[in-house]
Scaffold this motif. Structure first.
Motif, PDB file in Angstrom:
ATOM      1  N   THR A 185       0.889  -1.000  -0.241  1.00  0.00           N
ATOM      2  CA  THR A 185      -0.247   0.024   0.423  1.00  0.00           C
ATOM      3  C   THR A 185       0.861   1.567  -0.482  1.00  0.00           C
ATOM      4  O   THR A 185       0.595   2.153  -0.336  1.00  0.00           O
ATOM      5  CB  THR A 185      -0.897   0.093   1.048  1.00  0.00           C
ATOM      6  N   PHE A 186       2.026   0.990   0.482  1.00  0.00           N
ATOM      7  CA  PHE A 186       2.809   2.264   0.769  1.00  0.00           C
ATOM      8  C   PHE A 186       3.788   1.958   0.607  1.00  0.00           C
ATOM      9  O   PHE A 186       4.663   0.939   0.278  1.00  0.00           O
ATOM     10  CB  PHE A 186       2.995   3.269   2.029  1.00  0.00           C
ATOM     11  N   ALA A 187       5.435   3.900   0.107  1.00  0.00           N
ATOM     12  CA  ALA A 187       6.549   3.053  -1.046  1.00  0.00           C
ATOM     13  C   ALA A 187       6.862   2.863   1.344  1.00  0.00           C
ATOM     14  O   ALA A 187       8.099   1.728   0.936  1.00  0.00           O
ATOM     15  CB  ALA A 187       6.966   4.370  -1.196  1.00  0.00           C
ATOM     16  N   GLU A 188       6.984   3.406   1.779  1.00  0.00           N
ATOM     17  CA  GLU A 188       8.028   2.884   3.076  1.00  0.00           C
ATOM     18  C   GLU A 188       7.220   1.968   4.925  1.00  0.00           C
ATOM     19  O   GLU A 188       5.928   2.356   4.758  1.00  0.00           O
ATOM     20  CB  GLU A 188       8.495   4.161   3.498  1.00  0.00           C
ATOM     21  N   PRO A 189       7.210   1.009   4.442  1.00  0.00           N
ATOM     22  CA  PRO A 189       6.553   0.469   5.460  1.00  0.00           C
ATOM     23  C   PRO A 189       5.924   0.921   7.055  1.00  0.00           C
ATOM     24  O   PRO A 189       7.403   2.022   6.956  1.00  0.00           O
ATOM     25  CB  PRO A 189       6.914  -1.268   5.619  1.00  0.00           C
ATOM     26  N   GLY A 190       5.539   0.779   8.565  1.00  0.00           N
ATOM     27  CA  GLY A 190       5.545   1.376   9.146  1.00  0.00           C
ATOM     28  C   GLY A 190       4.781   2.354   9.670  1.00  0.00           C
ATOM     29  O   GLY A 190       4.555   2.314   8.037  1.00  0.00           O
ATOM     30  N   GLY A 191       5.148   2.764  10.909  1.00  0.00           N
ATOM     31  CA  GLY A 191       3.365   3.918  10.480  1.00  0.00           C
ATOM     32  C   GLY A 191       2.215   3.835  10.526  1.00  0.00           C
ATOM     33  O   GLY A 191       2.138   2.852  10.725  1.00  0.00           O
ATOM     34  N   LEU A 192       1.624   4.337  11.562  1.00  0.00           N
ATOM     35  CA  LEU A 192      -0.517   4.553  11.588  1.00  0.00           C
ATOM     36  C   LEU A 192      -0.580   4.874  10.264  1.00  0.00           C
ATOM     37  O   LEU A 192      -0.020   5.558   9.589  1.00  0.00           O
ATOM     38  CB  LEU A 192      -0.532   5.193  12.780  1.00  0.00           C
ATOM     39  N   ALA A 193      -1.464   3.627   9.851  1.00  0.00           N
ATOM     40  CA  ALA A 193      -2.406   3.713   8.402  1.00  0.00           C
ATOM     41  C   ALA A 193      -3.755   4.060   8.356  1.00  0.00           C
ATOM     42  O   ALA A 193      -4.859   3.534   9.577  1.00  0.00           O
ATOM     43  CB  ALA A 193      -2.050   2.689   7.507  1.00  0.00           C
ATOM     44  N   LEU A 194      -4.373   5.225   8.038  1.00  0.00           N
ATOM     45  CA  LEU A 194      -5.806   5.077   8.200  1.00  0.00           C
ATOM     46  C   LEU A 194      -6.388   5.585   6.948  1.00  0.00           C
ATOM     47  O   LEU A 194      -5.789   5.250   5.795  1.00  0.00           O
ATOM     48  CB  LEU A 194      -5.851   7.643   8.661  1.00  0.00           C
ATOM     49  N   MET A 195      -7.535   4.178   7.503  1.00  0.00           N
ATOM     50  CA  MET A 195      -8.632   4.172   6.558  1.00  0.00           C
ATOM     51  C   MET A 195      -9.813   4.503   6.140  1.00  0.00           C
ATOM     52  O   MET A 195     -10.521   5.096   6.734  1.00  0.00           O
ATOM     53  CB  MET A 195      -8.369   2.278   6.489  1.00  0.00           C
ATOM     54  N   ALA A 196     -10.229   4.996   4.620  1.00  0.00           N
ATOM     55  CA  ALA A 196     -11.491   4.971   4.714  1.00  0.00           C
ATOM     56  C   ALA A 196     -12.535   4.637   3.699  1.00  0.00           C
ATOM     57  O   ALA A 196     -11.542   3.705   2.892  1.00  0.00           O
ATOM     58  CB  ALA A 196     -11.906   6.617   4.029  1.00  0.00           C
ATOM     59  N   GLN A 197     -13.628   4.501   3.962  1.00  0.00           N
ATOM     60  CA  GLN A 197     -14.451   3.032   2.747  1.00  0.00           C
ATOM     61  C   GLN A 197     -15.881   3.972   2.793  1.00  0.00           C
ATOM     62  O   GLN A 197     -16.395   4.086   3.575  1.00  0.00           O
ATOM     63  CB  GLN A 197     -14.021   1.565   3.527  1.00  0.00           C
ATOM     64  N   ILE A 198     -16.212   3.093   1.592  1.00  0.00           N
ATOM     65  CA  ILE A 198     -18.137   3.720   0.809  1.00  0.00           C
ATOM     66  C   ILE A 198     -18.104   2.137   0.901  1.00  0.00           C
ATOM     67  O   ILE A 198     -17.262   1.303  -0.324  1.00  0.00           O
ATOM     68  CB  ILE A 198     -17.931   4.791   0.268  1.00  0.00           C
ATOM     69  N   HIS A 199     -18.950   2.035   0.374  1.00  0.00           N
ATOM     70  CA  HIS A 199     -20.240   1.403  -0.313  1.00  0.00           C
ATOM     71  C   HIS A 199     -20.562   1.812  -1.274  1.00  0.00           C
ATOM     72  O   HIS A 199     -22.030   1.979  -1.057  1.00  0.00           O
ATOM     73  CB  HIS A 199     -20.744  -0.574   0.386  1.00  0.00           C
ATOM     74  N   GLU A 200     -20.545   1.105  -2.958  1.00  0.00           N
ATOM     75  CA  GLU A 200     -21.818   1.904  -4.024  1.00  0.00           C
ATOM     76  C   GLU A 200     -21.781   1.198  -5.754  1.00  0.00           C
ATOM     77  O   GLU A 200     -20.119  -0.364  -5.175  1.00  0.00           O
ATOM     78  CB  GLU A 200     -21.309   3.462  -4.672  1.00  0.00           C
ATOM     79  N   ARG A 201     -22.370   0.970  -6.679  1.00  0.00           N
ATOM     80  CA  ARG A 201     -22.473   0.348  -7.655  1.00  0.00           C
ATOM     81  C   ARG A 201     -22.783   1.190  -8.966  1.00  0.00           C
ATOM     82  O   ARG A 201     -23.978   1.939  -8.129  1.00  0.00           O
ATOM     83  CB  ARG A 201     -23.402  -0.312  -7.094  1.00  0.00           C
ATOM     84  N   VAL A 202     -22.000   1.291  -9.848  1.00  0.00           N
ATOM     85  CA  VAL A 202     -22.965   2.129 -10.668  1.00  0.00           C
ATOM     86  C   VAL A 202     -23.788   1.579 -11.781  1.00  0.00           C
ATOM     87  O   VAL A 202     -22.758   0.139 -12.097  1.00  0.00           O
ATOM     88  CB  VAL A 202     -22.002   2.904 -11.670  1.00  0.00           C
ATOM     89  N   VAL A 203     -25.234   1.684 -12.140  1.00  0.00           N
ATOM     90  CA  VAL A 203     -25.197   0.731 -13.397  1.00  0.00           C
ATOM     91  C   VAL A 203     -26.274   1.719 -14.113  1.00  0.00           C
ATOM     92  O   VAL A 203     -26.000   3.379 -14.085  1.00  0.00           O
ATOM     93  CB  VAL A 203     -27.058   0.007 -12.590  1.00  0.00           C
ATOM     94  N   VAL A 204     -25.989   0.619 -15.382  1.00  0.00           N
ATOM     95  CA  VAL A 204     -26.351   1.933 -17.271  1.00  0.00           C
ATOM     96  C   VAL A 204     -28.058   1.546 -17.588  1.00  0.00           C
ATOM     97  O   VAL A 204     -28.051   0.619 -17.047  1.00  0.00           O
ATOM     98  CB  VAL A 204     -25.892   2.012 -17.792  1.00  0.00           C
ATOM     99  N   ASN A 205     -28.845   2.681 -17.385  1.00  0.00           N
ATOM    100  CA  ASN A 205     -30.822   2.548 -17.644  1.00  0.00           C
ATOM    101  C   ASN A 205     -30.946   2.198 -19.024  1.00  0.00           C
ATOM    102  O   ASN A 205     -31.206   1.357 -19.506  1.00  0.00           O
ATOM    103  CB  ASN A 205     -31.144   3.513 -16.872  1.00  0.00           C
ATOM    104  N   LEU A 206     -29.627   3.289 -19.869  1.00  0.00           N
ATOM    105  CA  LEU A 206     -29.995   3.090 -21.251  1.00  0.00           C
ATOM    106  C   LEU A 206     -28.787   3.389 -21.886  1.00  0.00           C
ATOM    107  O   LEU A 206     -27.421   4.135 -22.504  1.00  0.00           O
ATOM    108  CB  LEU A 206     -30.238   4.734 -21.566  1.00  0.00           C
ATOM    109  N   PRO A 207     -28.261   1.594 -22.492  1.00  0.00           N
ATOM    110  CA  PRO A 207     -26.649   1.547 -22.793  1.00  0.00           C
ATOM    111  C   PRO A 207     -26.559   1.865 -23.613  1.00  0.00           C
ATOM    112  O   PRO A 207     -25.813   2.439 -24.449  1.00  0.00           O
ATOM    113  CB  PRO A 207     -26.324  -0.335 -22.306  1.00  0.00           C
ATOM    114  N   THR A 208     -27.457   2.204 -24.901  1.00  0.00           N
ATOM    115  CA  THR A 208     -27.350   2.799 -26.476  1.00  0.00           C
ATOM    116  C   THR A 208     -27.081   3.917 -25.964  1.00  0.00           C
ATOM    117  O   THR A 208     -26.620   4.716 -27.262  1.00  0.00           O
ATOM    118  CB  THR A 208     -28.981   2.592 -26.770  1.00  0.00           C
TER     119      THR A 208
END
Length: 292
Positions: A262-285
């Protein structure tokens, strides 16, 4: 009753909404001051939609193009969509004039939402300065989450570029560019091309060669510049009526152990943010991936 499907058309709407709200970074910074690295904040909003840019020249995320359905407030089981008629299907009255009249209608279940995650390494003791820590969360962690969200929407496993039902266009025909040719095709299908996703390299090349980008924007097309579209290609479509972003309406920020690499250098405290979503298409044409 107000509609729950919303598309942020101007940043002024966002600014007005956020003026009186505490930022996600501030909420987490205060939680960290109280609980240290045990701090976990669960938000009842999607935090990528909770900040405004302080840039004089904004660069808009893909989420701002699409109608958002917050499933925490507007639970749904299905969505509708259309497809081209099967080969050999019976002729439909006036389909030669109104192509969409021959389209088939479908109902599908709302698909499983996909996690979008971002990580940052926290410099030692940065949380001791709440103002600075707030800014770090808002404009590094959440900005990186917005980039990850663009990936989810555009080129991730469920993203627009990986939807086989969206056609490819390589010929500009009688038009000055494939972008304009695609805009015409969308209107011939009864829609309006109101959005363009393009790589910055192509955006600035077009600016240097003429007025195409200015003309498109003045014609009401919302442009998203992002590295996540390959140079030499762009996505044109009717984002306002032809796509939905299903959103869990929930977010979390916490300290956690990041995946290897995940990071170029190991160590230190890591902070994470997360969301959940999904795109759909009604009119692909009403969408095209064009070769520029």
């Amino acid at each position: 009753m107000q509609p729950t499907d919303t598309m942020k058309r101007t940043m002024a709407e966002v600014v007005a909404q956020r003026r009186t709200e505490m930022s996600p970074g501030r909420i987490f910074a205060e939680a960290c001051a109280a609980k240290g690295t045990d701090a976990v904040v669960e938000y009842d909003v999607t935090i990528t939609d909770s900040l405004t840019s302080s840039r004089r020249k904004p660069r808009y995320p893909a989420r701002n193009m699409i109608k958002v359905v917050d499933l925490s407030k507007d639970p749904r089981r299905y969505y509708w969509h259309e497809s081209l008629p099967d080969p050999g299907a019976p002729q439909v009255h006036e389909a030669d004039l109104r192509r969409e009249a021959a389209n088939r209608f479908h109902r599908s279940p709302v698909p499983e939402l996909l996690p979008t995650t971002a990580w940052v390494q926290v410099p030692p003791d940065l949380w001791e300065d709440i103002e600075t820590f707030e800014s770090f969360i808002n404009y590094r962690l959440i900005v990186r989450l917005s980039t990850a969200e663009n990936d989810t929407i555009i080129r991730g496993a469920g993203g627009l570029l990986n939807m086989p039902q969206i056609a490819r266009m390589t010929s500009k025909g009688s038009f000055a560019s494939t972008i304009l040719a695609a805009c015409n095709e969308v209107e011939q299908m009864g829609g309006t091309a109101d959005g363009l996703i393009i790589n910055p390299a192509d955006y600035y090349a077009f600016m240097g060669e003429g007025r195409l980008m200015d003309d498109i924007e003045r014609n009401g097309v919302f442009i998203v510049r992002t590295r996540l579209v390959e140079p030499g290609t762009a996505l044109v479509g009717d984002f306002g009526h032809g796509a939905l972003l299903f959103d869990a309406g929930r977010s979390v920020i916490r300290f956690a152990e990041p995946p290897p690499g995940t990071f170029a250098e190991p160590g230190g405290l890591a902070l994470m943010a997360q969301i959940h979503e999904r795109v759909v298409v009604n009119l692909p044409t009403n969408f095209f991936v064009v070769s520029l």
